[in-house]
Structures are given as structure tokens and as C-alpha cells.
Motif scaffolding. Structure first.
Motif, PDB file in Angstrom:
ATOM      1  N   ARG A   1     -19.323  37.851 -31.889  1.00  0.00           N
ATOM      2  CA  ARG A   1     -19.459  37.125 -33.154  1.00  0.00           C
ATOM      3  C   ARG A   1     -19.949  38.069 -34.244  1.00  0.00           C
ATOM      4  O   ARG A   1     -21.075  37.978 -34.711  1.00  0.00           O
ATOM      5  CB  ARG A   1     -20.414  35.945 -32.998  1.00  0.00           C
ATOM      6  N   ASP A   2     -19.075  38.963 -34.642  1.00  0.00           N
ATOM      7  CA  ASP A   2     -19.430  39.894 -35.704  1.00  0.00           C
ATOM      8  C   ASP A   2     -19.659  39.193 -37.033  1.00  0.00           C
ATOM      9  O   ASP A   2     -20.223  39.781 -37.954  1.00  0.00           O
ATOM     10  CB  ASP A   2     -18.370  40.991 -35.837  1.00  0.00           C
ATOM     11  N   ASP A   3     -19.231  37.912 -37.159  1.00  0.00           N
ATOM     12  CA  ASP A   3     -19.510  37.162 -38.389  1.00  0.00           C
ATOM     13  C   ASP A   3     -20.998  36.837 -38.493  1.00  0.00           C
ATOM     14  O   ASP A   3     -21.503  36.576 -39.579  1.00  0.00           O
ATOM     15  CB  ASP A   3     -18.663  35.894 -38.482  1.00  0.00           C
ATOM     16  N   PHE A   4     -21.720  36.856 -37.377  1.00  0.00           N
ATOM     17  CA  PHE A   4     -23.175  36.703 -37.406  1.00  0.00           C
ATOM     18  C   PHE A   4     -23.786  38.004 -37.899  1.00  0.00           C
ATOM     19  O   PHE A   4     -24.547  38.036 -38.841  1.00  0.00           O
ATOM     20  CB  PHE A   4     -23.715  36.408 -36.009  1.00  0.00           C
ATOM     21  N   SER A   5     -23.450  39.078 -37.182  1.00  0.00           N
ATOM     22  CA  SER A   5     -23.945  40.424 -37.469  1.00  0.00           C
ATOM     23  C   SER A   5     -23.187  41.351 -36.528  1.00  0.00           C
ATOM     24  O   SER A   5     -22.813  40.928 -35.429  1.00  0.00           O
ATOM     25  CB  SER A   5     -25.456  40.483 -37.206  1.00  0.00           C
ATOM     26  N   PRO A   6     -22.938  42.599 -36.904  1.00  0.00           N
ATOM     27  CA  PRO A   6     -22.194  43.495 -36.023  1.00  0.00           C
ATOM     28  C   PRO A   6     -22.839  43.610 -34.630  1.00  0.00           C
ATOM     29  O   PRO A   6     -24.043  43.758 -34.503  1.00  0.00           O
ATOM     30  CB  PRO A   6     -22.239  44.844 -36.758  1.00  0.00           C
ATOM     31  N   GLY A   7     -22.000  43.470 -33.604  1.00  0.00           N
ATOM     32  CA  GLY A   7     -22.451  43.618 -32.239  1.00  0.00           C
ATOM     33  C   GLY A   7     -23.042  42.372 -31.600  1.00  0.00           C
ATOM     34  O   GLY A   7     -23.421  42.391 -30.429  1.00  0.00           O
ATOM     35  N   VAL A   8     -23.118  41.283 -32.337  1.00  0.00           N
ATOM     36  CA  VAL A   8     -23.713  40.059 -31.798  1.00  0.00           C
ATOM     37  C   VAL A   8     -22.686  39.332 -30.932  1.00  0.00           C
ATOM     38  O   VAL A   8     -21.505  39.281 -31.241  1.00  0.00           O
ATOM     39  CB  VAL A   8     -24.219  39.136 -32.933  1.00  0.00           C
ATOM     40  N   ARG A   9     -23.177  38.779 -29.843  1.00  0.00           N
ATOM     41  CA  ARG A   9     -22.390  37.951 -28.943  1.00  0.00           C
ATOM     42  C   ARG A   9     -23.111  36.618 -28.795  1.00  0.00           C
ATOM     43  O   ARG A   9     -24.314  36.552 -29.023  1.00  0.00           O
ATOM     44  CB  ARG A   9     -22.243  38.628 -27.578  1.00  0.00           C
ATOM     45  N   ILE A  10     -22.374  35.573 -28.411  1.00  0.00           N
ATOM     46  CA  ILE A  10     -23.019  34.279 -28.212  1.00  0.00           C
ATOM     47  C   ILE A  10     -22.624  33.675 -26.869  1.00  0.00           C
ATOM     48  O   ILE A  10     -21.554  33.940 -26.336  1.00  0.00           O
ATOM     49  CB  ILE A  10     -22.713  33.269 -29.336  1.00  0.00           C
ATOM     50  N   LEU A  11     -23.533  32.876 -26.362  1.00  0.00           N
ATOM     51  CA  LEU A  11     -23.312  32.008 -25.209  1.00  0.00           C
ATOM     52  C   LEU A  11     -23.738  30.616 -25.619  1.00  0.00           C
ATOM     53  O   LEU A  11     -24.615  30.466 -26.463  1.00  0.00           O
ATOM     54  CB  LEU A  11     -24.192  32.432 -24.035  1.00  0.00           C
ATOM     55  N   VAL A  12     -23.156  29.618 -24.991  1.00  0.00           N
ATOM     56  CA  VAL A  12     -23.563  28.241 -25.252  1.00  0.00           C
ATOM     57  C   VAL A  12     -24.111  27.663 -23.954  1.00  0.00           C
ATOM     58  O   VAL A  12     -23.505  27.807 -22.892  1.00  0.00           O
ATOM     59  CB  VAL A  12     -22.391  27.401 -25.790  1.00  0.00           C
ATOM     60  N   TYR A  13     -25.274  27.029 -24.052  1.00  0.00           N
ATOM     61  CA  TYR A  13     -25.914  26.403 -22.903  1.00  0.00           C
ATOM     62  C   TYR A  13     -25.791  24.888 -23.018  1.00  0.00           C
ATOM     63  O   TYR A  13     -26.235  24.299 -24.011  1.00  0.00           O
ATOM     64  CB  TYR A  13     -27.383  26.815 -22.822  1.00  0.00           C
ATOM     65  N   GLU A  14     -25.172  24.278 -22.018  1.00  0.00           N
ATOM     66  CA  GLU A  14     -25.007  22.823 -21.933  1.00  0.00           C
ATOM     67  C   GLU A  14     -24.473  22.173 -23.213  1.00  0.00           C
ATOM     68  O   GLU A  14     -24.889  21.069 -23.581  1.00  0.00           O
ATOM     69  CB  GLU A  14     -26.314  22.157 -21.495  1.00  0.00           C
ATOM     70  N   LYS A  15     -23.590  22.842 -23.883  1.00  0.00           N
ATOM     71  CA  LYS A  15     -22.951  22.328 -25.107  1.00  0.00           C
ATOM     72  C   LYS A  15     -23.956  21.956 -26.188  1.00  0.00           C
ATOM     73  O   LYS A  15     -23.618  21.253 -27.140  1.00  0.00           O
ATOM     74  CB  LYS A  15     -22.058  21.118 -24.790  1.00  0.00           C
ATOM     75  N   ARG A  16     -25.193  22.436 -26.077  1.00  0.00           N
ATOM     76  CA  ARG A  16     -26.230  22.071 -27.047  1.00  0.00           C
ATOM     77  C   ARG A  16     -26.908  23.255 -27.699  1.00  0.00           C
ATOM     78  O   ARG A  16     -27.389  23.138 -28.821  1.00  0.00           O
ATOM     79  CB  ARG A  16     -27.308  21.230 -26.363  1.00  0.00           C
ATOM     80  N   VAL A  17     -27.025  24.356 -26.985  1.00  0.00           N
ATOM     81  CA  VAL A  17     -27.793  25.492 -27.502  1.00  0.00           C
ATOM     82  C   VAL A  17     -26.892  26.720 -27.580  1.00  0.00           C
ATOM     83  O   VAL A  17     -26.284  27.113 -26.582  1.00  0.00           O
ATOM     84  CB  VAL A  17     -29.016  25.795 -26.605  1.00  0.00           C
ATOM     85  N   THR A  18     -26.816  27.295 -28.766  1.00  0.00           N
ATOM     86  CA  THR A  18     -26.095  28.547 -28.963  1.00  0.00           C
ATOM     87  C   THR A  18     -27.115  29.671 -28.920  1.00  0.00           C
ATOM     88  O   THR A  18     -28.117  29.638 -29.639  1.00  0.00           O
ATOM     89  CB  THR A  18     -25.367  28.552 -30.322  1.00  0.00           C
ATOM     90  N   ILE A  19     -26.854  30.645 -28.074  1.00  0.00           N
ATOM     91  CA  ILE A  19     -27.756  31.787 -27.893  1.00  0.00           C
ATOM     92  C   ILE A  19     -27.061  33.016 -28.453  1.00  0.00           C
ATOM     93  O   ILE A  19     -25.973  33.382 -28.002  1.00  0.00           O
ATOM     94  CB  ILE A  19     -28.083  31.986 -26.404  1.00  0.00           C
TER      95      ILE A  19
END
Length: 99
Positions: free
Chosen positions: A54-72
Motif C-alpha cells: 500500500r504505497d498510497d499510505f507511505s512507500p514500503g507499507v503493507r497491510i493485513l486485515v484481521y477478522e474484516k475489522r482491523v487493518t494493520i
């Protein structure tokens, strides 16, 4: 070699905020949610690149989603995985990330 998972101060605050939000209704569910999030984050030490870039967040950032409620949001940084932010229940993550 496994990477070390490090929670940045803002991510720790986000996790505490998530706990308080859920605990206001159900303390047991809040504890389970926080434990699950921490376990998911710890598992990144073995598979750090499984999240979506997710470079739209910041360069090099990645995301995971936990239980469809929390984006990490996290970043690989040298030998560490930095947990940067956590967003609960559909919060506008890209703009909140820049706060």
C-alpha cells in the motif's frame, strides 16, 4: 532467519483504543480481539511479505486485515517488521495514516 516484530508507539495506542472501544460493550471480546491481533502481527516474523503493498499510505507499507475489522499497517525495516498503525471498523485508513 526470522524478523523481529516491533510495535511503534502509535500502533500501541491504536491497539489500546481498539481494546477500549470493544471493552465498553464486552471486555472478554476485547481481550480476544487484542490477543488475535498480536498473534497475527507476531506471525509476520515468519512471513513478512504476505500483506498487500500500500504505497498510497507511505512507500514500503503493507497491510493485513484481521477478522474484516482491523487493518494493520506495517513496514519491513532492516531486520525488523514495524507495526505502524491499526485502524478499526472501516476508518478512512489512507488519510488517518497521515495523521
Amino acid at each position: 532467519m526470522t524478523a523481529k516484530v516491533v510495535f511503534r508507539p502509535r500502533a500501541e495506542k491504536d491497539l489500546l483504543d481498539i481494546y477500549h472501544h470493544i471493552a465498553s460493550e464486552n471486555r472478554t471480546a476485547a481481550i480476544a480481539m487484542v490477543r488475535g491481533i498480536r498473534l497475527l502481527c507476531a506471525s509476520l516474523s515468519e512471513f513478512p511479505e504476505r500483506g498487500s503493498p500500500r504505497d498510497d499510505f507511505s512507500p514500503g507499507v503493507r497491510i493485513l486485515v484481521y477478522e474484516k475489522r482491523v487493518t494493520i499497517a506495517y513496514r519491513l525495516h532492516r531486520a525488523n517488521i514495524q507495526i505502524l498503525r491499526m485502524f478499526y471498523a472501516g476508518r478512512n485508513t489512507p488519510s488517518a495514516f497521515r495523521e
